[in-house]
Design a protein around this motif. Structure first.
Motif, short mmCIF file in Angstrom:
data_model
loop_
_atom_site.label_atom_id
_atom_site.label_comp_id
_atom_site.label_asym_id
_atom_site.label_seq_id
_atom_site.Cartn_x
_atom_site.Cartn_y
_atom_site.Cartn_z
N UNK A 58 86.60 -57.04 -36.92
CA UNK A 58 85.24 -57.25 -37.44
C UNK A 58 84.44 -58.21 -36.57
N UNK A 59 85.10 -59.24 -36.05
CA UNK A 59 84.39 -60.19 -35.21
C UNK A 59 83.99 -59.56 -33.88
N UNK A 60 84.88 -58.73 -33.33
CA UNK A 60 84.55 -58.04 -32.08
C UNK A 60 83.39 -57.07 -32.31
N UNK A 61 83.45 -56.34 -33.43
CA UNK A 61 82.37 -55.40 -33.75
C UNK A 61 81.05 -56.14 -33.94
N UNK A 62 81.12 -57.34 -34.49
CA UNK A 62 79.89 -58.14 -34.68
C UNK A 62 79.26 -58.48 -33.34
N UNK A 63 80.08 -58.83 -32.36
CA UNK A 63 79.55 -59.13 -31.03
C UNK A 63 78.84 -57.91 -30.45
N UNK A 64 79.44 -56.74 -30.62
CA UNK A 64 78.81 -55.51 -30.13
C UNK A 64 77.48 -55.25 -30.85
N UNK A 65 77.48 -55.50 -32.16
CA UNK A 65 76.27 -55.27 -32.94
C UNK A 65 75.13 -56.17 -32.49
N UNK A 66 75.48 -57.31 -31.91
CA UNK A 66 74.47 -58.25 -31.40
C UNK A 66 74.03 -57.89 -29.98
N UNK A 67 74.55 -56.77 -29.47
CA UNK A 67 74.10 -56.28 -28.18
C UNK A 67 74.90 -56.76 -26.98
N UNK A 94 93.15 -64.93 -32.51
CA UNK A 94 93.12 -64.40 -33.87
C UNK A 94 91.97 -64.90 -34.72
N UNK A 95 91.23 -65.89 -34.26
CA UNK A 95 90.09 -66.42 -35.01
C UNK A 95 89.03 -66.93 -34.04
N UNK A 96 87.99 -66.13 -33.85
CA UNK A 96 86.97 -66.43 -32.86
C UNK A 96 85.83 -67.25 -33.46
N UNK A 97 85.24 -68.07 -32.61
CA UNK A 97 84.04 -68.83 -32.98
C UNK A 97 82.84 -68.09 -32.40
N UNK A 98 82.22 -67.24 -33.22
CA UNK A 98 81.14 -66.39 -32.73
C UNK A 98 79.93 -67.19 -32.27
N UNK A 99 79.62 -68.25 -32.97
CA UNK A 99 78.47 -69.06 -32.55
C UNK A 99 78.71 -69.66 -31.17
N UNK A 150 82.03 -59.35 -22.70
CA UNK A 150 83.16 -59.94 -23.44
C UNK A 150 84.37 -59.04 -23.24
N UNK A 151 85.49 -59.65 -22.88
CA UNK A 151 86.75 -58.92 -22.74
C UNK A 151 87.57 -59.15 -24.00
N UNK A 152 87.82 -58.09 -24.76
CA UNK A 152 88.52 -58.20 -26.04
C UNK A 152 89.91 -57.62 -25.95
N UNK A 153 90.81 -58.17 -26.75
CA UNK A 153 92.19 -57.70 -26.87
C UNK A 153 92.26 -56.84 -28.12
N UNK A 154 92.44 -55.54 -27.96
CA UNK A 154 92.30 -54.59 -29.06
C UNK A 154 93.23 -54.90 -30.24
N UNK A 155 94.49 -55.20 -29.98
CA UNK A 155 95.44 -55.42 -31.07
C UNK A 155 95.56 -56.89 -31.44
N UNK A 156 94.90 -57.78 -30.71
CA UNK A 156 95.06 -59.21 -30.96
C UNK A 156 93.86 -59.92 -31.52
N UNK A 157 92.66 -59.34 -31.35
CA UNK A 157 91.44 -59.97 -31.85
C UNK A 157 91.02 -59.37 -33.19
N UNK A 158 90.33 -60.15 -34.04
CA UNK A 158 89.86 -59.62 -35.33
C UNK A 158 88.83 -58.50 -35.09
#
Length: 317
Positions: free
Chosen positions: A129-138, A104-109, A119-127
């Motif tokens: 915006x943070x997942x979208x940020x990872x995608x935006x970083x490529x 529920x709270x990722x450390x992006x750095x 990155x394997x993300x949990x659609x209903x369990x991860x934030x």
């Protein structure tokens, strides 16, 4: 024409020597034996319908959920994991991985420092915006959200594709489907049992019929008293549970061997589940974590519902 010129012409006009032809055949056979993704990019759809494209099988994977971490070990791709989230404790090797926060709270750095190529993300369990940020970083992101047991089987197949572990993934998916079919055959005609499934205590939470656990309940002949709720994991009140008066209460706990939640229900002696001693504990990792071990949790749930059916005869007039 000198002998050297003659030899050169002879080589062009006649088939290659046997050893050279054999070498060419061996090269072709080796190429045929390579997995298709080794010869080109890998394309796979995730559980949200997004297409994931990888130039080659992932070598450095970060998992953002304990269940995804466990699945990679199930398909023999644990060696591809370079990071995961807290509570990733199965198998034991998972607990040795670097931790990148909680689901529920990722450390992006921290994630970026591990240089993941997937990155394997949990659609209903991860934030989101943070997942979208990872995608935006490529960073390529695979979003997972199994709602049915068949979805879980497909997850095994898809993740085995992106990590080049197809054989293991196929075997795991076949075993899961066979286990589900066996339970369906065994329990399809059993009398229904009304139950309340508790996934958390404060706040009091359950699941609806769209949740993966909802299908497990149905598989065993259970009827979820809150199955028609809109939310996937709705909050409910004690009063609502008392009003529903389930024949069975099933709970996990705050740990793998913590039965405390069930003991709290004994305060309400008017509940049918309490009167008949139909308070059942299932270790949460066996049914609340969406991995092939859910078959073990399903077996336990089906057995508990059979116990409840047997106790009906003890209270019959």
């Amino acid at each position: 024409m000198n002998p050297t010129q003659h030899a050169s012409l002879d080589t062009r006009q006649h088939p290659a020597p046997p050893l050279r032809r054999l070498a060419r055949v061996l090269v072709l056979l080796c190429l045929a034996a390579l997995p298709l993704q080794a010869l080109g990019e890998i394309r796979v759809s995730d559980d949200t319908g997004r297409e994931l494209v990888l130039a080659q099988p992932a070598q450095r994977v970060v998992s953002l959920s304990p269940h995804l971490t466990e699945i990679l070990f199930h398909i023999g791709a644990g060696d591809r994991l370079v990071g995961t989230v807290s509570f990733s404790d199965h198998p034991e090797a998972a607990a040795e991985l670097p931790v990148v926060g909680s689901a529920g709270q990722l450390d992006l750095e921290r994630i970026l420092s591990l240089r993941p190529d997937l990155v394997l993300a949990w659609q209903s369990g991860n934030p989101p915006r943070q997942v979208a940020r990872l995608e935006a970083l490529g960073i390529p992101v695979y979003r997972n959200e199994p709602r049915r047991l068949e979805d879980l089987a497909r997850t095994l197949e898809r993740l085995s594709l992106v990590t080049d572990r197809q054989a293991a993934g196929r075997d795991q998916a076949i075993a899961l489907r066979a286990g589900v079919e066996a339970l369906q055959t065994r329990y399809a005609e059993r009398p229904p049992v009304r139950l309340f499934y508790q996934i958390w205590d404060q706040p009091l939470m359950t699941i609806n019929d769209a949740h993966l656990i909802g299908e497990v309940i149905d598989l065993c002949g259970g009827v979820n008293v809150f199955g028609s709720e809109t939310a996937l994991a709705p909050r409910v009140s004690r009063e609502a549970v008392l009003a529903a008066n389930p024949e069975v209460i099933v709970a996990g706990g705050s740990g793998e061997d913590n039965h405390g939640w069930l003991e709290d229900w004994r305060r309400w002696q008017g509940l049918t589940a309490v009167q008949r001693e139909n308070l059942f504990f299932i270790p949460p990792s066996l049914i609340q974590r969406h991995t092939p071990r859910i078959l073990e949790g399903a077996e336990l749930l089906c057995q508990h519902l059979d116990e409840a059916r047997a106790r009906r005869s003890e209270v019959s007039p």
